[in-house]
Design a protein around this motif. Structure first.
Motif, PDB file in Angstrom:
ATOM      1  N   GLY A 220       0.837  -1.187   0.000  1.00  0.00           N
ATOM      2  CA  GLY A 220       0.000   0.000   0.000  1.00  0.00           C
ATOM      3  C   GLY A 220       0.873   1.238   0.000  1.00  0.00           C
ATOM      4  N   SER A 221       0.255   2.393  -0.234  1.00  0.00           N
ATOM      5  CA  SER A 221       1.043   3.612  -0.375  1.00  0.00           C
ATOM      6  C   SER A 221       1.740   3.999   0.939  1.00  0.00           C
ATOM      7  CB  SER A 221       0.163   4.751  -0.874  1.00  0.00           C
ATOM      8  OG  SER A 221      -0.934   4.957  -0.015  1.00  0.00           O
ATOM      9  N   TYR A 222       1.058   3.851   2.066  1.00  0.00           N
ATOM     10  CA  TYR A 222       1.691   4.210   3.338  1.00  0.00           C
ATOM     11  C   TYR A 222       2.721   3.174   3.778  1.00  0.00           C
ATOM     12  CZ  TYR A 222      -1.364   8.197   3.745  1.00  0.00           C
ATOM     13  OH  TYR A 222      -1.988   9.392   3.512  1.00  0.00           O
ATOM     14  N   GLY A 223       2.567   1.956   3.379  1.00  0.00           N
ATOM     15  CA  GLY A 223       3.579   0.941   3.658  1.00  0.00           C
ATOM     16  C   GLY A 223       4.868   1.226   2.904  1.00  0.00           C
ATOM     17  N   VAL A 224       4.728   1.623   1.633  1.00  0.00           N
ATOM     18  CA  VAL A 224       5.910   1.988   0.842  1.00  0.00           C
ATOM     19  C   VAL A 224       6.555   3.241   1.423  1.00  0.00           C
ATOM     20  CG1 VAL A 224       6.690   2.758  -1.437  1.00  0.00           C
ATOM     21  CG2 VAL A 224       5.062   0.880  -1.263  1.00  0.00           C
ATOM     22  N   LEU A 225       5.738   4.212   1.843  1.00  0.00           N
ATOM     23  CA  LEU A 225       6.275   5.417   2.470  1.00  0.00           C
ATOM     24  C   LEU A 225       7.058   5.062   3.741  1.00  0.00           C
ATOM     25  CD1 LEU A 225       6.466   8.534   2.575  1.00  0.00           C
ATOM     26  CD2 LEU A 225       4.387   8.477   3.973  1.00  0.00           C
ATOM     27  N   ALA A 226       6.515   4.165   4.548  1.00  0.00           N
ATOM     28  CA  ALA A 226       7.212   3.735   5.767  1.00  0.00           C
ATOM     29  C   ALA A 226       8.542   3.074   5.422  1.00  0.00           C
ATOM     30  CB  ALA A 226       6.326   2.783   6.566  1.00  0.00           C
ATOM     31  N   LEU A 227       8.559   2.261   4.386  1.00  0.00           N
ATOM     32  CA  LEU A 227       9.793   1.604   3.941  1.00  0.00           C
ATOM     33  C   LEU A 227      10.834   2.642   3.510  1.00  0.00           C
ATOM     34  CD1 LEU A 227      10.733  -1.347   3.576  1.00  0.00           C
ATOM     35  CD2 LEU A 227       9.997  -1.162   1.201  1.00  0.00           C
ATOM     36  N   ILE A 228      10.385   3.654   2.778  1.00  0.00           N
ATOM     37  CA  ILE A 228      11.286   4.715   2.330  1.00  0.00           C
ATOM     38  C   ILE A 228      11.832   5.492   3.531  1.00  0.00           C
ATOM     39  CG2 ILE A 228      11.365   6.931   1.096  1.00  0.00           C
ATOM     40  CD1 ILE A 228       9.380   5.641  -0.927  1.00  0.00           C
ATOM     41  N   MET A 229      10.985   5.767   4.501  1.00  0.00           N
ATOM     42  CA  MET A 229      11.431   6.507   5.684  1.00  0.00           C
ATOM     43  C   MET A 229      12.437   5.702   6.501  1.00  0.00           C
ATOM     44  SD  MET A 229       7.871   8.354   6.719  1.00  0.00           S
ATOM     45  CE  MET A 229       8.524   9.197   8.130  1.00  0.00           C
ATOM     46  N   VAL A 230      12.228   4.408   6.614  1.00  0.00           N
ATOM     47  CA  VAL A 230      13.199   3.554   7.314  1.00  0.00           C
ATOM     48  C   VAL A 230      14.532   3.575   6.573  1.00  0.00           C
ATOM     49  CG1 VAL A 230      13.744   1.147   7.893  1.00  0.00           C
ATOM     50  CG2 VAL A 230      11.500   2.088   8.452  1.00  0.00           C
ATOM     51  N   MET A 231      14.473   3.571   5.235  1.00  0.00           N
ATOM     52  CA  MET A 231      15.696   3.640   4.446  1.00  0.00           C
ATOM     53  C   MET A 231      16.458   4.930   4.767  1.00  0.00           C
ATOM     54  SD  MET A 231      16.202   4.223   0.369  1.00  0.00           S
ATOM     55  CE  MET A 231      15.685   5.912   0.535  1.00  0.00           C
ATOM     56  N   TYR A 232      15.746   6.058   4.854  1.00  0.00           N
ATOM     57  CA  TYR A 232      16.398   7.326   5.178  1.00  0.00           C
ATOM     58  C   TYR A 232      16.955   7.334   6.599  1.00  0.00           C
ATOM     59  CZ  TYR A 232      15.263   9.771   0.876  1.00  0.00           C
ATOM     60  OH  TYR A 232      15.206  10.166  -0.429  1.00  0.00           O
ATOM     61  N   LEU A 233      16.276   6.700   7.524  1.00  0.00           N
ATOM     62  CA  LEU A 233      16.803   6.621   8.890  1.00  0.00           C
ATOM     63  C   LEU A 233      18.115   5.841   8.924  1.00  0.00           C
ATOM     64  CD1 LEU A 233      13.577   6.000  11.007  1.00  0.00           C
ATOM     65  CD2 LEU A 233      14.966   8.073  10.912  1.00  0.00           C
ATOM     66  N   VAL A 234      18.163   4.740   8.185  1.00  0.00           N
ATOM     67  CA  VAL A 234      19.387   3.933   8.131  1.00  0.00           C
ATOM     68  C   VAL A 234      20.501   4.701   7.424  1.00  0.00           C
ATOM     69  CG1 VAL A 234      20.418   1.832   7.189  1.00  0.00           C
ATOM     70  CG2 VAL A 234      18.176   1.737   8.298  1.00  0.00           C
ATOM     71  N   LEU A 235      20.162   5.367   6.314  1.00  0.00           N
ATOM     72  CA  LEU A 235      21.171   6.135   5.588  1.00  0.00           C
ATOM     73  C   LEU A 235      21.715   7.284   6.426  1.00  0.00           C
ATOM     74  CD1 LEU A 235      19.747   6.343   1.958  1.00  0.00           C
ATOM     75  CD2 LEU A 235      21.757   5.084   2.739  1.00  0.00           C
ATOM     76  N   GLY A 236      20.892   7.794   7.358  1.00  0.00           N
ATOM     77  CA  GLY A 236      21.353   8.867   8.235  1.00  0.00           C
ATOM     78  C   GLY A 236      22.528   8.465   9.093  1.00  0.00           C
ATOM     79  N   CYS A 237      22.689   7.191   9.304  1.00  0.00           N
ATOM     80  CA  CYS A 237      23.838   6.701  10.071  1.00  0.00           C
ATOM     81  C   CYS A 237      25.102   6.667   9.217  1.00  0.00           C
ATOM     82  CB  CYS A 237      23.562   5.293  10.584  1.00  0.00           C
ATOM     83  SG  CYS A 237      22.204   5.189  11.737  1.00  0.00           S
ATOM     84  N   LEU A 238      24.943   6.742   7.900  1.00  0.00           N
ATOM     85  CA  LEU A 238      26.069   6.510   7.009  1.00  0.00           C
ATOM     86  C   LEU A 238      26.475   7.702   6.159  1.00  0.00           C
ATOM     87  CD1 LEU A 238      24.720   3.104   5.668  1.00  0.00           C
ATOM     88  CD2 LEU A 238      26.334   3.441   7.545  1.00  0.00           C
TER      89      LEU A 238
ATOM     90  N   PHE B  18      11.557   9.773  -5.816  1.00  0.00           N
ATOM     91  CA  PHE B  18      10.512  10.721  -6.189  1.00  0.00           C
ATOM     92  C   PHE B  18       9.481  10.145  -7.158  1.00  0.00           C
ATOM     93  CE2 PHE B  18       8.764  14.409  -8.443  1.00  0.00           C
ATOM     94  CZ  PHE B  18       8.256  15.108  -7.362  1.00  0.00           C
ATOM     95  N   PRO B  19       9.890   9.410  -8.196  1.00  0.00           N
ATOM     96  CA  PRO B  19       8.871   8.819  -9.077  1.00  0.00           C
ATOM     97  C   PRO B  19       7.942   7.840  -8.346  1.00  0.00           C
ATOM     98  CG  PRO B  19      11.007   8.762 -10.154  1.00  0.00           C
ATOM     99  CD  PRO B  19      11.239   9.193  -8.734  1.00  0.00           C
ATOM    100  N   VAL B  20       8.470   7.148  -7.360  1.00  0.00           N
ATOM    101  CA  VAL B  20       7.637   6.231  -6.565  1.00  0.00           C
ATOM    102  C   VAL B  20       6.561   7.027  -5.825  1.00  0.00           C
ATOM    103  CG1 VAL B  20       7.635   4.566  -4.670  1.00  0.00           C
ATOM    104  CG2 VAL B  20       9.545   4.596  -6.282  1.00  0.00           C
ATOM    105  N   ILE B  21       6.976   8.107  -5.199  1.00  0.00           N
ATOM    106  CA  ILE B  21       6.060   8.934  -4.410  1.00  0.00           C
ATOM    107  C   ILE B  21       4.978   9.552  -5.288  1.00  0.00           C
ATOM    108  CG2 ILE B  21       5.946  11.070  -3.048  1.00  0.00           C
ATOM    109  CD1 ILE B  21       6.997   8.599  -1.533  1.00  0.00           C
ATOM    110  N   THR B  22       5.358  10.079  -6.452  1.00  0.00           N
ATOM    111  CA  THR B  22       4.346  10.673  -7.330  1.00  0.00           C
ATOM    112  C   THR B  22       3.420   9.607  -7.896  1.00  0.00           C
ATOM    113  OG1 THR B  22       5.926  10.645  -9.178  1.00  0.00           O
ATOM    114  CG2 THR B  22       5.715  12.702  -7.923  1.00  0.00           C
ATOM    115  N   HIS B  23       3.949   8.418  -8.167  1.00  0.00           N
ATOM    116  CA  HIS B  23       3.112   7.317  -8.655  1.00  0.00           C
ATOM    117  C   HIS B  23       2.087   6.902  -7.596  1.00  0.00           C
ATOM    118  CE1 HIS B  23       2.062   3.738 -10.961  1.00  0.00           C
ATOM    119  NE2 HIS B  23       2.144   3.049  -9.828  1.00  0.00           N
ATOM    120  N   LEU B  24       2.471   6.975  -6.339  1.00  0.00           N
ATOM    121  CA  LEU B  24       1.564   6.603  -5.250  1.00  0.00           C
ATOM    122  C   LEU B  24       0.550   7.711  -4.932  1.00  0.00           C
ATOM    123  CD1 LEU B  24       4.096   4.853  -2.857  1.00  0.00           C
ATOM    124  CD2 LEU B  24       2.342   3.757  -4.267  1.00  0.00           C
TER     125      LEU B  24
END
Length: 181
Positions: A64-82, A97-103
């Motif tokens: 779902g759209s919010y599940g994908v958003l949550a996945l993207i946000m977790v990715m950014y949290l992990v990348l914040g460590c690196l 960005f294309p994922v977000i606009t598609h959703l």
């Protein structure tokens, strides 16, 4: 203006001006290196059609759209460590960005959410990069003390993110209002 004030007040001499210009040149070179790398990366993404493939993959997960958003946000949290915030945004937004606009999410709202998530990723335990910056400045304070001090900010940032995701209008009402006038 700052140089004129510094010279007139006697706080800047020729040596300090040259040192500040050298530091400004180094900073500009680092920024341009990241931007040039991002342009090359953007060309690579266009040729390989990676954004389209990532969009197909993420939307095909069935989250779902919010599940994908949550996945993207977790990715950014992990990348914040690196990674640094600017590098993180420049390198990932062309793919995400294309994922977000598609959703069907609002691009301005997404920008607000991503900036907040990236900044949260830079301070959250166990490896928030900004915590190491603080430790390098304040050497007599332990990491555990710094992380304990960061926890209230992490908690309030998470609450703020939840509120903005639940009520996206809060992130976009001002730009929408300014465009109407």
């Amino acid at each position: 203006g700052a140089v004129i004030i510094g010279v007139l007040t006697g706080r800047l001499d020729r040596e300090k001006i040259l040192a500040s210009l050298l530091q400004a040149t180094r900073t500009a070179a680092a920024v341009f290196t990241v931007l040039i790398g991002a342009l090359i990366f953007g060309y690579f993404l266009t040729v390989t059609q990676t954004p389209q493939k990532v969009t197909e993959f993420l939307t095909g997960l069935g989250l779902g759209s919010y599940g994908v958003l949550a996945l993207i946000m977790v990715m950014y949290l992990v990348l914040g460590c690196l990674m640094d915030a600017m590098a993180m945004i420049i390198l990932t937004v062309p793919i995400i960005f294309p994922v977000i606009t598609h959703l069907g999410f609002d691009p301005i709202w997404f920008g607000v959410i991503i900036v907040m998530t990236v900044e949260l990723g830079l301070i959250h335990p166990p490896v928030g990069m900004n915590v190491f910056v603080i430790k390098s400045v304040v050497k007599d304070v332990s990491f555990s003390t710094i992380f304990k001090g960061v926890i209230p900010f992490v908690a309030t940032d998470l609450v703020r993110l939840v509120i903005l995701i639940a009520f996206p209008l809060l992130a976009t009402w001002l730009p929408t209002r300014m465009m109407a006038h």
